[in-house]
Design a protein around this motif. Structure first.
Motif, short mmCIF file in Angstrom:
data_model
loop_
_atom_site.label_atom_id
_atom_site.label_comp_id
_atom_site.label_asym_id
_atom_site.label_seq_id
_atom_site.Cartn_x
_atom_site.Cartn_y
_atom_site.Cartn_z
N PRO A 79 0.90 -1.16 -0.10
CA PRO A 79 -0.22 -0.10 -0.14
C PRO A 79 0.88 1.29 0.03
O PRO A 79 1.95 1.25 0.63
CB PRO A 79 -1.00 0.05 1.25
N PRO A 80 0.43 2.15 -0.76
CA PRO A 80 1.40 3.52 -0.74
C PRO A 80 1.54 4.01 0.65
O PRO A 80 0.62 3.99 1.30
CB PRO A 80 0.57 4.49 -1.68
N MET A 81 2.75 4.48 0.89
CA MET A 81 3.10 5.31 2.09
C MET A 81 3.43 6.89 1.59
O MET A 81 4.19 6.98 0.64
CB MET A 81 4.37 4.62 2.61
N VAL A 82 2.81 7.93 2.42
CA VAL A 82 3.27 9.13 2.12
C VAL A 82 3.55 9.74 3.38
O VAL A 82 3.01 9.61 4.80
CB VAL A 82 1.66 9.74 1.50
N ARG A 83 4.48 10.75 3.30
CA ARG A 83 4.87 11.77 4.53
C ARG A 83 4.84 12.94 3.94
O ARG A 83 5.32 13.29 2.84
CB ARG A 83 6.27 11.09 4.79
N HIS A 84 4.13 13.94 4.57
CA HIS A 84 3.93 15.36 4.34
C HIS A 84 3.58 15.39 2.94
O HIS A 84 4.20 16.43 1.94
CB HIS A 84 5.39 16.14 4.48
N GLY A 85 2.60 14.51 2.25
CA GLY A 85 2.28 14.54 0.82
C GLY A 85 3.17 13.98 -0.15
O GLY A 85 2.80 14.08 -1.28
N GLY A 143 9.37 5.14 0.82
CA GLY A 143 9.31 3.47 0.94
C GLY A 143 9.66 3.08 -0.62
O GLY A 143 9.57 3.93 -1.59
N ASP A 144 10.14 1.81 -0.59
CA ASP A 144 10.26 1.34 -1.90
C ASP A 144 8.90 1.14 -2.67
O ASP A 144 8.01 0.68 -2.26
CB ASP A 144 11.08 -0.07 -1.57
N PRO A 145 8.64 1.85 -3.89
CA PRO A 145 7.51 1.30 -4.50
C PRO A 145 6.99 0.00 -4.73
O PRO A 145 5.87 -0.11 -4.99
CB PRO A 145 7.92 2.23 -5.84
N SER A 146 8.07 -0.91 -5.01
CA SER A 146 7.76 -2.20 -5.00
C SER A 146 7.15 -2.80 -3.69
O SER A 146 6.69 -3.93 -3.71
CB SER A 146 9.15 -2.73 -5.54
N GLY A 147 7.21 -2.05 -2.67
CA GLY A 147 6.84 -2.53 -1.45
C GLY A 147 8.02 -3.42 -0.55
O GLY A 147 7.39 -4.05 0.42
#
Length: 345
Positions: free
Chosen positions: A253-259, A263-267
């Motif tokens: 699942p996507p992870m976002v910090r301050h918009g 994290g690694d896009p592949s998860g």
């Protein structure tokens, strides 16, 4: 311009400026965690020198003695205690290698190391944290079984955690080595799985054979096969084997910090995240003490040694050098009663 370059005194001799490509190549020679720690250590040293009006480079022996003494007396905001001796040793390495990278004479660290030795001795006498080396608990087979009992292996995240636990143990991996495995890399054969694992300390790939276990519940081959099949059913046929999975069973699942995405896009899980999984399972099993990813590696070495496996076979399975002098420190202490040398005297 870096903070180090801004602070560099004008009186220093001229030196060759490394190209961005050369700087990147030099940094690639260290693990990510080491690079981060060195950067933080160096920046802290530069700030302290600036506050005192001291010239940080090249560092004199007296300056390093003063700095180390300061760190032994100054509580850190996060812990409320001064830095541990191991952190001070790393800090000295960070400063020494900074000199080498800037083509400066290597600083004399003997006095600073003497301060650290005395500091560690006093911590031990006072029975304070840092005086005794903190080792992770060894995940021996009985502990593995209890940790596995806490997992719902019908879920995707449960299949992942079980495979991480059993594969990390049977291949004696470091957390970074474990999360570096991709879905298509384990090769299944009649006896189990063959894995080519990049051993970060040896800086080379080694072959580790993972055989079937006697019990299906603790069999690494069945756990790994189950995870790979579940990942393929979820549409993952390539990429990392061990990925982020949320409580709804969604992969990466996507992870976002301050918009901003992080994290690694592949998860792919980070090494710290893998260690957090082991810690969570140990807590769920009711264990006390320090449990991390290295608990699996230490548990393997201990159980194999107690089982009478030849030292060279233990080393090759876990990616230690054949003549490794550090392997012994992975062995957990034996049973204090059964293995007591006083018995029978």
């Amino acid at each position: 311009m870096t903070e180090i370059e801004r602070r560099e005194p004008a009186s220093l001799p001229a030196r060759r400026q490394l190209s961005p490509e050369a700087q990147a190549a030099l940094a690639a020679g260290r693990a990510d965690s080491t690079r981060r720690a060195y950067r933080e250590d160096r920046e802290a040293f530069i700030r302290w020198c600036a506050e005192r009006g001291e010239q940080p480079l090249p560092a004199t022996q007296d300056l390093l003695v003063e700095y180390v003494t300061h760190l032994t007396l100054t509580p850190r905001p996060r812990t409320g205690r001064p830095s541990a001796p191991s952190s001070l040793e790393r800090m000295l390495s960070a400063i020494s290698t900074m000199h080498a990278e800037l083509n400066l004479p290597k600083p004399e660290t003997k006095g600073a190391r003497t301060v650290i030795a005395g500091y560690k001795h006093q911590l031990a006498l006072d029975k304070k944290p840092g005086g005794k080396q903190r080792q992770v608990k060894a995940a021996l087979p009985p502990a593995l079984r209890k940790m596995l009992d806490t997992i719902d292996r019908d879920t995707l995240i449960g299949k992942r955690d079980a495979a991480m636990l059993l594969l990390g143990y049977s291949a004696a991996t470091r957390s970074s080595e474990l999360v570096g495995i991709d879905i298509g890399e384990p090769v299944e054969c009649d006896e189990g799985y063959l894995l080519s694992i990049y051993r970060v300390k040896m800086r080379k790939f080694t072959e580790s054979a993972v055989p079937y276990g006697k019990s299906p519940a603790t069999c690494p081959v069945r756990a790994l096969r189950s995870l790979i099949a579940a990942m393929r059913e979820a549409g993952r046929t390539e990429g990392p084997l061990f990925v982020r999975i949320d409580r709804h069973g969604r992969i990466a699942p996507p992870m976002v910090r301050h918009g901003e995405p992080i994290g690694d896009p592949s998860g792919r899980l980070t090494a710290d995240a893998a260690s957090d999984v082991i810690e969570r399972l140990a807590t769920a099993a009711g264990f006390e003490g320090r449990w991390r990813g290295h608990s699996l590696r230490r548990g393997f070495a201990t159980a194999a040694q107690r089982g009478g496996a030849p030292m060279v076979r233990i080393a090759r399975q876990g990616g230690w050098a054949d003549n490794s002098t550090s392997l012994a420190r992975y062995f957990d202490e034996g049973d204090p009663w059964e293995d007591n040398p006083v018995m029978g005297l």
